[in-house]
Design an enzyme around this catalytic site. Structure first.
Site, short mmCIF file in Angstrom:
data_model
loop_
_atom_site.label_atom_id
_atom_site.label_comp_id
_atom_site.label_asym_id
_atom_site.label_seq_id
_atom_site.Cartn_x
_atom_site.Cartn_y
_atom_site.Cartn_z
N ASN A 102 0.75 -1.32 0.15
CA ASN A 102 -0.15 0.06 0.17
C ASN A 102 0.77 1.15 -0.09
OD1 ASN A 102 0.59 -0.67 2.86
ND2 ASN A 102 -1.00 0.66 3.30
N GLU A 141 0.21 5.17 0.46
CA GLU A 141 -0.57 6.51 1.25
C GLU A 141 0.00 7.71 0.52
OE1 GLU A 141 -2.04 4.38 5.17
OE2 GLU A 141 -0.71 5.66 5.57
N CYS A 192 -4.14 0.85 -2.64
CA CYS A 192 -4.03 -0.21 -1.75
C CYS A 192 -3.04 -1.38 -2.43
CB CYS A 192 -5.23 -1.20 -1.87
SG CYS A 192 -6.74 -0.47 -0.97
N GLU A 208 -3.10 -4.66 -3.18
CA GLU A 208 -3.43 -5.30 -4.30
C GLU A 208 -3.49 -4.75 -5.57
OE1 GLU A 208 -5.92 -6.40 -0.52
OE2 GLU A 208 -4.87 -4.91 -1.26
N CYS A 264 -10.45 -4.73 0.32
CA CYS A 264 -11.53 -3.77 0.32
C CYS A 264 -12.32 -4.05 -1.10
CB CYS A 264 -11.03 -2.33 0.26
SG CYS A 264 -10.21 -1.65 -1.33
N CYS A 280 -10.56 -3.07 -4.44
CA CYS A 280 -9.50 -4.17 -4.96
C CYS A 280 -10.48 -5.22 -5.51
CB CYS A 280 -8.59 -4.55 -3.71
SG CYS A 280 -7.25 -3.26 -3.26
#
Length: 162
Positions: free
Chosen positions: A62, A64, A73, A75, A112, A115
């Site tokens: 991830n 940010e 993210c 993934e 999530c 993803c």
């Protein structure tokens, strides 16, 4: 009106020792991917390792940003990397794990919705299932044989051309 039911199929493993050698290695590579996580705001690192059909492994973590919606993210970082650099690759398995110093993670962390939507589209495009391992470090692992089990009502619009 009629009620409908569906079943979500998955396997559970008590720990990494219970996995096949290939799945164990992939989970450990997902853990290695945590090192490249840029998560100074949430302090919640996520790593993924993706096994391609040619046995190559692609990592993602991830990333940010202070403008929160601009982050991405683990993934999707890995999947978009594959789409850009290996456009014809077939994905066999994904392993996803998370770590934080803020609290103890006691259950596998799942992907999530954003993803999952990307994962289901990749699965549909390659016309073969993607196995997914959700690895809780020092804990349980969940394994699904297809992303369809995770997002049974995926947004799919065939008229958009795929």
């Amino acid at each position: 009106m009629s009620a409908q039911n569906f079943t979500i199929s998955y396997e559970t493993f008590d720990g990494i020792e219970d996995l096949s050698a290939t799945d164990k290695i992939l989970c450990l590579k997902a853990k290695d991917a945590l090192a490249s996580s840029f998560s100074p705001y949430s302090k919640f690192k996520v790593g993924t390792a993706i096994l391609l059909a040619d046995e190559q492994v692609v990592l993602g973590s991830n990333q940010e940003n202070v403008a929160y919606p601009s982050g991405l993210c683990a993934e999707r970082v890995a999947l978009f990397n594959i789409g850009s650099n290996y456009p014809n690759a077939v994905i066999k398995t994904m392993a996803i794990t998370a770590q934080t110093d803020v609290f103890k993670i006691v259950n596998p962390v799942t992907s999530c919705g954003g993803c999952l939507q990307v994962m289901i589209e990749v699965e549909k495009r390659q016309k073969s299932p993607i196995e997914v391992l959700f690895y809780c470090i020092d804990g349980q692992i969940l394994k699904v044989k297809s992303v369809k089990n995770l997002l049974p009502f995926a947004f799919v619009e065939d008229r958009l051309g795929w």
